[in-house]
Design an enzyme around this catalytic site. Structure first.
Site, PDB file in Angstrom:
ATOM      1  N   GLU A 189      13.276  35.407 -23.287  1.00 16.20           N
ATOM      2  CA  GLU A 189      11.426  34.644 -21.921  1.00 16.20           C
ATOM      3  C   GLU A 189      10.124  35.216 -21.664  1.00 16.20           C
ATOM      4  O   GLU A 189       9.731  34.720 -22.070  1.00 16.20           O
ATOM      5  CB  GLU A 189      12.681  34.499 -20.889  1.00 16.20           C
ATOM      6  CG  GLU A 189      12.069  33.698 -19.645  1.00 16.20           C
ATOM      7  CD  GLU A 189      13.066  34.244 -18.295  1.00 16.20           C
ATOM      8  OE1 GLU A 189      11.869  33.882 -17.227  1.00 16.20           O
ATOM      9  OE2 GLU A 189      13.880  33.389 -18.565  1.00 16.20           O
ATOM     10  N   GLY A 230      15.820  33.142 -16.376  1.00 14.39           N
ATOM     11  CA  GLY A 230      16.858  32.923 -17.327  1.00 14.39           C
ATOM     12  C   GLY A 230      17.999  34.076 -17.402  1.00 14.39           C
ATOM     13  O   GLY A 230      18.137  33.859 -17.827  1.00 14.39           O
ATOM     14  N   ILE A 236      11.758  41.822 -16.730  1.00 13.76           N
ATOM     15  CA  ILE A 236      10.793  42.497 -16.454  1.00 13.76           C
ATOM     16  C   ILE A 236      10.944  43.698 -15.604  1.00 13.76           C
ATOM     17  O   ILE A 236      12.198  42.960 -14.661  1.00 13.76           O
ATOM     18  CB  ILE A 236       9.815  41.445 -15.541  1.00 13.76           C
ATOM     19  CG1 ILE A 236       8.482  41.908 -15.193  1.00 13.76           C
ATOM     20  CG2 ILE A 236      10.354  41.011 -14.366  1.00 13.76           C
ATOM     21  CD1 ILE A 236       7.626  40.965 -14.034  1.00 13.76           C
TER      22      ILE A 236
END
Length: 446
Positions: free
Chosen positions: A245, A343, A221
């Site tokens: 993910e 993750g 992100i």
């Protein structure tokens, strides 16, 4: 006998006030993740504040407001916890209204199966289909393992959620639901993509040469992954794939440019695999009922042994800082919780084991604090900071000054490589610190 799902639906339909009346003092409640947040139920539960005590709530990557957290600064009535902080949940942590739960995402299902108790799960779902199923939508990564372990399952029907096709556990049947609530929801605009900064674009430029045609990508992100997706969309790369993910607009950009085909994946061929999705309305419309994507629980998406089966797996994540030993801090700064482990470790291990795989952790070389003072993100040695990725697991590290590979490197080699990608203003200081720690060879000349 064929069940009359509509009759069963009507029997289980409740007002939000009736549904939250099942919550008792001391209960553990789960809101699951991202768009799974039960907006109407959260509001109704917060309205019961004065009659409830010590109710604990878990969630992650939730956008605000979370009414149960904001309505009780004393935390006598409600206590909120997050598996991975969104920007909003980070602010709650700063205010002492949220507690982080350390974890790695591929173990998320196991935590609930073996160690945690859920008295009530409240989760947003799509409207029921003709077969009696509600879809978990972009919340598939975590929802099913939690609902399976809950004493009471309440679903909040959100008419705006995209329906996502899945590998398994993407839906829940009405027979497994205790109560259903309905109501009007705002149209989804969960997160506007973060515009890439110039430094992000520079780092992306340095990483792209490491990516080959047919590679499978995992992007974390933030603005750097968005920059990479934007640049890949304009590059000559082709036949890329998704196993990630978190699905963001970066993947949608690659798809629009014809780069994302999932054509040559070793597993899940022809399908872009993800656990959760956060992004724009356009992203959700692309994912809606799309046969070219498949949502799976994170116990599958993030399992290192699954990731390792994918040839040319490229994992790209970000961090807050790294020290000269190669330890990486990605989730916090000092004692401040910023995000979570998520993750990163899962994909570091999995991508490193992939044939032709590579795992990158990226950062700008410096950051500027609120007083205008510049700080190096390459630190001499962490002292009290929370380590996300141990030095034994770190592969490639990248700043705008270069990309280095720490695999199999000694302490002095790591120090030398990390100094080479630090901001030039801080290199002499870092060399001096390395010398004092006896991880700088005397033969090195600077």
């Amino acid at each position: 006998m064929v069940l009359d799902f509509l009759s069963e639906y009507k029997k289980k339909l409740r007002t939000v006030e009736e549904a939250v009346s099942v919550v008792k003092d001391g209960d553990w409640i789960d809101y699951t993740s991202s768009l799974g947040k039960p907006v109407l139920l959260d509001r109704a539960l917060a309205a019961r504040r004065d009659e409830l005590h010590d109710v604990k709530i878990r969630g992650n990557l939730l956008m605000g407001p979370i009414e149960v957290a904001e309505c009780d600064s004393s935390q006598e009535h409600f206590v909120y916890h997050s598996w991975h902080c969104s920007a909003y949940e980070r602010k709650l942590c700063d205010e002492g209204l949220c507690y982080y739960i350390p974890m790695v995402f591929h173990n998320n299902a196991a935590y609930y199966e073996y160690f945690l108790h859920v008295n009530v799960v409240m989760v947003s779902v799509t409207p029921m289909d003709k077969h009696g199923y509600f879809n978990f939508s972009v919340n598939t990564g975590v929802a099913a393992p939690i609902t399976r372990m809950a004493d009471i399952v309440i679903v909040e029907v959100n008419e705006n959620l995209p329906k996502i096709r899945g590998g398994y556990d993407e839906s829940i049947h009405i027979s497994e639901v205790d109560y259903i609530v309905e109501g009007n929801h705002e149209f989804l605009e969960h997160a506007t993509p973060i515009p890439p900064r110039e430094v992000d674009k520079k780092i992306a430029e340095l990483i792209i040469p490491y990516i080959v045609d047919g590679a499978t990508l995992q992007l974390g992100i933030g603005s750097m992954p968005n920059a990479l997706g934007e640049m890949i969309a304009k590059s000559d790369l082709k036949n890329l794939a998704m196993h990630t993910e978190l699905c963001t607009d970066a993947f949608f950009d690659m798809y629009k440019a014809g780069k994302l085909t999932n054509k040559y994946k070793n597993i899940d061929r022809g399908k872009g695999v993800f656990g959760c999705a956060i992004g724009s309305r356009d992203l959700y419309e692309w994912l809606d009922d799309n046969p070219g994507v498949a949502a799976y629980p994170l116990e599958y998406v993030n399992r290192p042994s699954v990731i390792a089966q994918i040839d040319n797996m490229v994992s790209i994540n970000s961090c807050v800082a790294v020290d000269l030993y190669g330890q990486v801090a990605s989730e916090g700064s000092g004692s401040r919780q910023i995000s979570g482990t998520g993750g990163q470790l899962d994909f570091l291990i999995g991508a490193s084991a992939s044939r032709g795989g590579k795992a990158f952790i990226c950062m700008s070389s410096v950051h500027t604090d609120r007083y205008g003072v510049k700080h190096s993100r390459v630190k001499p040695q962490f002292n009290g900071d929370i380590i996300t990725s141990p030095r034994s697991q770190v592969y490639f590290l990248a700043t705008e000054y270069g990309v280095v590979n720490l695999e199999g490197r000694s302490t002095w080699e790591r120090a030398e490589l990390l100094v080479s990608i630090a901001h030039p203003e801080f290199r002499d200081m870092l060399i001096k610190e390395a010398e004092e720690r006896k991880i700088w060879r005397q033969s090195n000349k600077r």
